[in-house]
Motif scaffolding. Structure first.
Motif, PDB file in Angstrom:
ATOM      1  N   ASP A   1      14.064  18.938 -43.691  1.00 51.87           N
ATOM      2  CA  ASP A   1      12.823  19.567 -44.160  1.00 51.87           C
ATOM      3  C   ASP A   1      12.419  19.018 -45.519  1.00 51.87           C
ATOM      4  N   LEU A   2      13.375  18.886 -46.401  1.00 50.37           N
ATOM      5  CA  LEU A   2      13.114  18.391 -47.746  1.00 50.37           C
ATOM      6  C   LEU A   2      12.539  16.982 -47.719  1.00 50.37           C
ATOM      7  N   GLN A   3      13.037  16.165 -46.809  1.00 51.97           N
ATOM      8  CA  GLN A   3      12.569  14.778 -46.715  1.00 51.97           C
ATOM      9  C   GLN A   3      11.395  14.616 -45.761  1.00 51.97           C
ATOM     10  N   GLY A   4      11.044  15.680 -45.051  1.00 56.98           N
ATOM     11  CA  GLY A   4       9.930  15.594 -44.108  1.00 56.98           C
ATOM     12  C   GLY A   4      10.230  14.681 -42.933  1.00 56.98           C
ATOM     13  N   ARG A   5      11.479  14.682 -42.502  1.00 60.34           N
ATOM     14  CA  ARG A   5      11.897  13.793 -41.413  1.00 60.34           C
ATOM     15  C   ARG A   5      12.348  14.614 -40.217  1.00 60.34           C
ATOM     16  N   GLU A   6      12.445  13.951 -39.086  1.00 58.30           N
ATOM     17  CA  GLU A   6      12.896  14.585 -37.852  1.00 58.30           C
ATOM     18  C   GLU A   6      14.311  14.118 -37.519  1.00 58.30           C
ATOM     19  N   PHE A   7      15.121  15.016 -37.008  1.00 58.05           N
ATOM     20  CA  PHE A   7      16.506  14.719 -36.658  1.00 58.05           C
ATOM     21  C   PHE A   7      16.610  13.504 -35.735  1.00 58.05           C
ATOM     22  N   GLU A   8      15.744  13.446 -34.747  1.00 67.47           N
ATOM     23  CA  GLU A   8      15.790  12.385 -33.749  1.00 67.47           C
ATOM     24  C   GLU A   8      15.501  11.007 -34.332  1.00 67.47           C
ATOM     25  N   ASP A   9      14.844  10.965 -35.491  1.00 69.46           N
ATOM     26  CA  ASP A   9      14.449   9.696 -36.101  1.00 69.46           C
ATOM     27  C   ASP A   9      15.537   9.082 -36.986  1.00 69.46           C
ATOM     28  N   LEU A  10      16.589   9.825 -37.281  1.00 70.70           N
ATOM     29  CA  LEU A  10      17.620   9.336 -38.184  1.00 70.70           C
ATOM     30  C   LEU A  10      18.805   8.760 -37.423  1.00 70.70           C
ATOM     31  N   THR A  11      19.411   7.754 -38.003  1.00 70.83           N
ATOM     32  CA  THR A  11      20.630   7.177 -37.440  1.00 70.83           C
ATOM     33  C   THR A  11      21.821   8.028 -37.876  1.00 70.83           C
ATOM     34  N   VAL A  12      22.962   7.769 -37.284  1.00 71.57           N
ATOM     35  CA  VAL A  12      24.189   8.453 -37.677  1.00 71.57           C
ATOM     36  C   VAL A  12      24.457   8.234 -39.160  1.00 71.57           C
ATOM     37  N   GLU A  13      24.260   7.003 -39.612  1.00 67.57           N
ATOM     38  CA  GLU A  13      24.502   6.677 -41.009  1.00 67.57           C
ATOM     39  C   GLU A  13      23.565   7.457 -41.933  1.00 67.57           C
ATOM     40  N   GLU A  14      22.289   7.574 -41.532  1.00 72.37           N
ATOM     41  CA  GLU A  14      21.332   8.314 -42.355  1.00 72.37           C
ATOM     42  C   GLU A  14      21.667   9.804 -42.397  1.00 72.37           C
ATOM     43  N   LEU A  15      22.102  10.348 -41.271  1.00 70.89           N
ATOM     44  CA  LEU A  15      22.494  11.756 -41.245  1.00 70.89           C
ATOM     45  C   LEU A  15      23.714  11.996 -42.125  1.00 70.89           C
ATOM     46  N   THR A  16      24.665  11.089 -42.068  1.00 67.15           N
ATOM     47  CA  THR A  16      25.856  11.199 -42.904  1.00 67.15           C
ATOM     48  C   THR A  16      25.475  11.122 -44.379  1.00 67.15           C
ATOM     49  N   ALA A  17      24.599  10.191 -44.708  1.00 68.21           N
ATOM     50  CA  ALA A  17      24.141  10.057 -46.097  1.00 68.21           C
ATOM     51  C   ALA A  17      23.386  11.315 -46.529  1.00 68.21           C
ATOM     52  N   LEU A  18      22.623  11.900 -45.639  1.00 71.16           N
ATOM     53  CA  LEU A  18      21.888  13.117 -45.952  1.00 71.16           C
ATOM     54  C   LEU A  18      22.855  14.237 -46.302  1.00 71.16           C
ATOM     55  N   LEU A  19      23.918  14.388 -45.541  1.00 73.79           N
ATOM     56  CA  LEU A  19      24.922  15.411 -45.848  1.00 73.79           C
ATOM     57  C   LEU A  19      25.633  15.097 -47.152  1.00 73.79           C
ATOM     58  N   SER A  20      25.945  13.842 -47.394  1.00 72.24           N
ATOM     59  CA  SER A  20      26.603  13.451 -48.635  1.00 72.24           C
ATOM     60  C   SER A  20      25.699  13.725 -49.822  1.00 72.24           C
ATOM     61  N   PHE A  21      24.403  13.416 -49.680  1.00 71.94           N
ATOM     62  CA  PHE A  21      23.437  13.656 -50.733  1.00 71.94           C
ATOM     63  C   PHE A  21      23.333  15.151 -51.015  1.00 71.94           C
ATOM     64  N   GLU A  22      23.310  15.950 -49.964  1.00 70.62           N
ATOM     65  CA  GLU A  22      23.213  17.396 -50.131  1.00 70.62           C
ATOM     66  C   GLU A  22      24.423  17.935 -50.890  1.00 70.62           C
ATOM     67  N   ASP A  23      25.587  17.302 -50.745  1.00 70.08           N
ATOM     68  CA  ASP A  23      26.794  17.723 -51.452  1.00 70.08           C
ATOM     69  C   ASP A  23      26.655  17.597 -52.955  1.00 70.08           C
ATOM     70  N   THR A  24      25.797  16.694 -53.418  1.00 70.20           N
ATOM     71  CA  THR A  24      25.673  16.439 -54.850  1.00 70.20           C
ATOM     72  C   THR A  24      24.846  17.514 -55.553  1.00 70.20           C
ATOM     73  N   GLY A  25      24.069  18.267 -54.778  1.00 70.41           N
ATOM     74  CA  GLY A  25      23.201  19.278 -55.382  1.00 70.41           C
ATOM     75  C   GLY A  25      21.928  18.670 -55.945  1.00 70.41           C
ATOM     76  N   ALA A  26      21.720  17.377 -55.724  1.00 72.26           N
ATOM     77  CA  ALA A  26      20.519  16.698 -56.216  1.00 72.26           C
ATOM     78  C   ALA A  26      19.319  17.106 -55.372  1.00 72.26           C
ATOM     79  N   THR A  27      18.143  16.812 -55.887  1.00 74.82           N
ATOM     80  CA  THR A  27      16.927  17.091 -55.159  1.00 74.82           C
ATOM     81  C   THR A  27      16.184  15.786 -54.902  1.00 74.82           C
ATOM     82  N   VAL A  28      15.332  15.830 -53.896  1.00 69.50           N
ATOM     83  CA  VAL A  28      14.555  14.654 -53.519  1.00 69.50           C
ATOM     84  C   VAL A  28      13.092  14.927 -53.816  1.00 69.50           C
ATOM     85  N   GLU A  29      12.445  13.994 -54.494  1.00 63.87           N
ATOM     86  CA  GLU A  29      11.009  14.091 -54.740  1.00 63.87           C
ATOM     87  C   GLU A  29      10.278  13.498 -53.546  1.00 63.87           C
TER      88      GLU A  29
END
Length: 99
Positions: A70-98
């Motif tokens: 939701d934050l990135q305005g993307r759809e689950f089906e459009d992301l690769t495994v690597e992108e989903l993993t990176a998304l979870l890793s990014f969320e772990d940092t507590g950072a925000t996305v502009e």
């Protein structure tokens, strides 16, 4: 090691492995009843399923995925495994996305 049609459990103490095997069984029973594969579920559906079968860790992951998408305005089906993993890793940092 325990393998099923949609899951793989490797390692852990005997107690942990038994708990994961039981969770895997509950997950697969629900998926069979839904006539869906694990990979067919979007994060909302996965979160609901995880809640229903009492898998709080999986529920937490699914909720985080959904929030990140939701934050990135993307759809689950459009992301690769690597992108989903990176998304979870990014969320772990507590950072925000502009966006």
């Amino acid at each position: 090691m325990t393998r099923s049609a949609q899951c793989l459990v490797v390692g852990g103490s005997p107690e942990t492995h038994d708990e994961l095997r039981e969770a895997m069984t509950r997950l697969e029973i629900e998926l069979d009843e839904m006539q869906q594969d694990l990979g067919d579920l979007n994060p909302d559906e996965l979160a609901e399923l995880a809640f229903r079968i009492d898998l709080p860790e999986l529920h937490h992951i699914a909720v985080r995925l959904d929030a990140g998408l939701d934050l990135q305005g993307r759809e689950f089906e459009d992301l690769t495994v690597e992108e989903l993993t990176a998304l979870l890793s990014f969320e772990d940092t507590g950072a925000t996305v502009e966006t």
